[in-house]
Write a protein that holds these residues in place. Sequence first.
Motif, PDB file in Angstrom:
ATOM      1  N   TRP A 139       0.840  -1.197   0.000  1.00 28.44           N
ATOM      2  CA  TRP A 139       0.000   0.000   0.000  1.00 28.44           C
ATOM      3  C   TRP A 139       0.871   1.241   0.000  1.00 28.44           C
ATOM      4  CZ3 TRP A 139      -5.361   0.443   0.119  1.00 28.44           C
ATOM      5  CH2 TRP A 139      -6.067  -0.762   0.198  1.00 28.44           C
ATOM      6  N   SER A 140       0.428   2.246  -0.717  1.00 28.96           N
ATOM      7  CA  SER A 140       1.013   3.581  -0.670  1.00 28.96           C
ATOM      8  C   SER A 140       0.005   4.453   0.076  1.00 28.96           C
ATOM      9  CB  SER A 140       1.242   4.108  -2.084  1.00 28.96           C
ATOM     10  OG  SER A 140       1.738   5.427  -2.035  1.00 28.96           O
ATOM     11  N   VAL A 141       0.439   5.039   1.180  1.00 28.54           N
ATOM     12  CA  VAL A 141      -0.459   5.808   2.038  1.00 28.54           C
ATOM     13  C   VAL A 141       0.127   7.200   2.252  1.00 28.54           C
ATOM     14  CG1 VAL A 141      -1.598   5.894   4.296  1.00 28.54           C
ATOM     15  CG2 VAL A 141      -1.183   3.683   3.212  1.00 28.54           C
ATOM     16  N   SER A 142      -0.695   8.227   2.051  1.00 30.14           N
ATOM     17  CA  SER A 142      -0.283   9.613   2.275  1.00 30.14           C
ATOM     18  C   SER A 142      -0.955  10.136   3.540  1.00 30.14           C
ATOM     19  CB  SER A 142      -0.679  10.493   1.090  1.00 30.14           C
ATOM     20  OG  SER A 142      -0.020  10.065  -0.080  1.00 30.14           O
ATOM     21  N   VAL A 143      -0.203  10.923   4.298  1.00 24.20           N
ATOM     22  CA  VAL A 143      -0.667  11.476   5.563  1.00 24.20           C
ATOM     23  C   VAL A 143      -0.382  12.972   5.568  1.00 24.20           C
ATOM     24  CG1 VAL A 143      -0.297  11.394   8.077  1.00 24.20           C
ATOM     25  CG2 VAL A 143      -0.261   9.279   6.759  1.00 24.20           C
ATOM     26  N   ASP A 144      -1.326  13.759   6.074  1.00 22.98           N
ATOM     27  CA  ASP A 144      -1.122  15.209   6.115  1.00 22.98           C
ATOM     28  C   ASP A 144      -0.285  15.606   7.332  1.00 22.98           C
ATOM     29  OD1 ASP A 144      -2.850  15.280   8.345  1.00 22.98           O
ATOM     30  OD2 ASP A 144      -4.495  16.212   7.226  1.00 22.98           O
ATOM     31  N   GLY A 145      -0.044  16.886   7.489  1.00 21.52           N
ATOM     32  CA  GLY A 145       0.781  17.410   8.577  1.00 21.52           C
ATOM     33  C   GLY A 145       0.165  17.280   9.949  1.00 21.52           C
ATOM     34  N   GLU A 146      -1.099  16.850  10.015  1.00 23.30           N
ATOM     35  CA  GLU A 146      -1.761  16.624  11.297  1.00 23.30           C
ATOM     36  C   GLU A 146      -1.875  15.137  11.631  1.00 23.30           C
ATOM     37  OE1 GLU A 146      -5.473  18.692  11.031  1.00 23.30           O
ATOM     38  OE2 GLU A 146      -4.497  20.643  10.868  1.00 23.30           O
ATOM     39  N   GLY A 147      -1.322  14.280  10.769  1.00 27.61           N
ATOM     40  CA  GLY A 147      -1.330  12.849  11.021  1.00 27.61           C
ATOM     41  C   GLY A 147      -2.535  12.116  10.467  1.00 27.61           C
ATOM     42  N   LYS A 148      -3.380  12.794   9.701  1.00 25.57           N
ATOM     43  CA  LYS A 148      -4.582  12.165   9.135  1.00 25.57           C
ATOM     44  C   LYS A 148      -4.256  11.544   7.774  1.00 25.57           C
ATOM     45  CE  LYS A 148      -7.493  15.616  11.287  1.00 25.57           C
ATOM     46  NZ  LYS A 148      -8.095  16.908  11.050  1.00 25.57           N
ATOM     47  N   ILE A 149      -4.823  10.375   7.519  1.00 31.97           N
ATOM     48  CA  ILE A 149      -4.640   9.711   6.235  1.00 31.97           C
ATOM     49  C   ILE A 149      -5.437  10.473   5.182  1.00 31.97           C
ATOM     50  CG2 ILE A 149      -5.076   7.602   4.912  1.00 31.97           C
ATOM     51  CD1 ILE A 149      -4.599   6.060   7.554  1.00 31.97           C
ATOM     52  N   ILE A 150      -4.742  10.912   4.128  1.00 28.21           N
ATOM     53  CA  ILE A 150      -5.401  11.687   3.065  1.00 28.21           C
ATOM     54  C   ILE A 150      -5.431  10.938   1.742  1.00 28.21           C
ATOM     55  CG2 ILE A 150      -4.979  13.947   4.099  1.00 28.21           C
ATOM     56  CD1 ILE A 150      -2.531  14.215   2.240  1.00 28.21           C
ATOM     57  N   GLY A 151      -4.772   9.806   1.662  1.00 21.26           N
ATOM     58  CA  GLY A 151      -4.792   9.012   0.440  1.00 21.26           C
ATOM     59  C   GLY A 151      -4.229   7.636   0.701  1.00 21.26           C
ATOM     60  N   LYS A 152      -4.810   6.637   0.048  1.00 22.29           N
ATOM     61  CA  LYS A 152      -4.312   5.271   0.199  1.00 22.29           C
ATOM     62  C   LYS A 152      -4.636   4.492  -1.063  1.00 22.29           C
ATOM     63  CE  LYS A 152      -8.493   4.032   2.681  1.00 22.29           C
ATOM     64  NZ  LYS A 152      -9.084   3.533   3.854  1.00 22.29           N
ATOM     65  N   GLU A 153      -3.647   3.788  -1.555  1.00 23.93           N
ATOM     66  CA  GLU A 153      -3.823   2.985  -2.754  1.00 23.93           C
ATOM     67  C   GLU A 153      -2.995   1.721  -2.650  1.00 23.93           C
ATOM     68  OE1 GLU A 153      -4.635   5.698  -6.501  1.00 23.93           O
ATOM     69  OE2 GLU A 153      -2.649   6.063  -5.658  1.00 23.93           O
ATOM     70  N   GLN A 154      -3.610   0.620  -3.044  1.00 20.98           N
ATOM     71  CA  GLN A 154      -2.892  -0.642  -3.107  1.00 20.98           C
ATOM     72  C   GLN A 154      -2.216  -0.740  -4.460  1.00 20.98           C
ATOM     73  OE1 GLN A 154      -5.405  -4.050  -2.592  1.00 20.98           O
ATOM     74  NE2 GLN A 154      -3.698  -5.433  -2.332  1.00 20.98           N
ATOM     75  N   TYR A 155      -1.029  -1.298  -4.482  1.00 20.46           N
ATOM     76  CA  TYR A 155      -0.361  -1.496  -5.773  1.00 20.46           C
ATOM     77  C   TYR A 155       0.333  -2.845  -5.806  1.00 20.46           C
ATOM     78  CZ  TYR A 155       4.011  -0.016  -3.511  1.00 20.46           C
ATOM     79  OH  TYR A 155       5.108   0.092  -2.693  1.00 20.46           O
TER      80      TYR A 155
END
Length: 155
Positions: A139-155
């Motif tokens: 998984w590729s997971v993006s997190v914002d500056g507050e620690g919240k998940i803002i994007g997730k994709e399986q590859y």
Amino acid sequence: MRQFFMTSLVAAAAFVAFSAHAELLGKDGLPAPVVDQFDKKHPNAANVSALAKKHFNQDLYEIHFKDGEESLVEYYRKNGHFFVSAPVIDPSGLLPPGTLDNLKAEFPNHEIKQALQIVNPNGAGEEFDFTLDVSGSHWSVSVDGEGKIIGKEQY
């Protein structure tokens, strides 16, 4: 019959648009302007792979490559302009509070394979990208500056 066809077409488009699978691209899968700028900056790059990402409301390409013995990650805008280099960081520190808890809640039994820090070159702020192994899937997971998940994709 026409309504059935249109409904099916819309449903298929929605399925594709909301797919949670990221496509891992090779250098030949990148747009020509990105390849041109990347080649100018790194003419000897090897083992090039890329993912389409979104950070700071901009569509970007996250490009992983080797330059000599060094493994690097850089982000490029879709028009080919360099956005920022992303250092690999130690996920046990330097993260916003709650980041690891949010990852654990969303992906129980995950293992962090890589953590990247993306600093906004246009102003204040930072975001993070994680490569996770979750029971054998990546998984590729993006997190914002507050620690919240803002994007997730399986590859």
